[in-house]
Design a protein around this motif. Sequence first.
Motif, PDB file in Angstrom:
ATOM      1  N   PHE A  46      23.655  41.744  48.617  1.00 14.11           N
ATOM      2  CA  PHE A  46      23.903  42.917  49.440  1.00 14.11           C
ATOM      3  C   PHE A  46      22.684  43.260  50.289  1.00 14.11           C
ATOM      4  CE2 PHE A  46      26.386  43.406  45.483  1.00 14.11           C
ATOM      5  CZ  PHE A  46      27.642  43.223  46.043  1.00 14.11           C
ATOM      6  N   LYS A  63      26.243  43.843  54.287  1.00  9.84           N
ATOM      7  CA  LYS A  63      27.244  43.849  53.224  1.00  9.84           C
ATOM      8  C   LYS A  63      26.781  44.821  52.150  1.00  9.84           C
ATOM      9  CE  LYS A  63      29.976  40.933  50.247  1.00  9.84           C
ATOM     10  NZ  LYS A  63      30.190  39.610  49.684  1.00  9.84           N
ATOM     11  N   GLU A 129      34.176  45.843  48.855  1.00  7.07           N
ATOM     12  CA  GLU A 129      32.804  45.892  49.363  1.00  7.07           C
ATOM     13  C   GLU A 129      32.828  46.025  50.880  1.00  7.07           C
ATOM     14  OE1 GLU A 129      31.588  42.155  47.755  1.00  7.07           O
ATOM     15  OE2 GLU A 129      31.149  43.014  45.792  1.00  7.07           O
ATOM     16  N   GLN A 131      31.617  45.952  54.799  1.00  4.66           N
ATOM     17  CA  GLN A 131      30.796  45.050  55.598  1.00  4.66           C
ATOM     18  C   GLN A 131      30.802  45.535  57.042  1.00  4.66           C
ATOM     19  OE1 GLN A 131      30.891  40.633  55.245  1.00  4.66           O
ATOM     20  NE2 GLN A 131      31.841  40.743  57.246  1.00  4.66           N
TER      21      GLN A 131
END
Length: 160
Positions: A46, A63, A129, A131
């Motif tokens: 990340f 990310k 997640e 992005q």
Amino acid sequence: MKPLPLRLVFRLLSVCILAMASACSPSQTSAPTGYEKADPKWGKRFGYRERQLSANEFGVIVKGNQNTPAQQVADIALLRAAYISRENGARFFVVRDAEVSVLSSDETVSAPVFGAFSWFPVGRRPTEEPQAVLLFEIVRGKGGKRRNYVSADTVIKNLS
């Protein structure tokens, strides 16, 4: 004292492993992704990554983990664009394309194996997640008064 039946021992051990897997899961205990560089070869999935596409064009991908709001990954991408602009001697940049999306996947939940230095997969959990992808061009010189120019200094001041 009579020993516990083997079946009961295995049930208790299973419950303990599942409880530890839930407690040790990185997605539940990790803080939201901050302004940091991603480095997959060192286990940092990340954060931001960047690439220079031409003399004045750059791309930034951010990310975030599942605890990071989508707006935060967008802000990190904009902040990185501002820093890249300043690092290249530009006071302004123009956003050519920007997109924020949420990637859905399954995360493996693991538990430690007692007596060994390893982890054992015990299940899967869905994750989302965010992005952000930002393509931009730096503007060298005074920049003028065009409406679509973004001041790198203003972004850094407001988002740092």
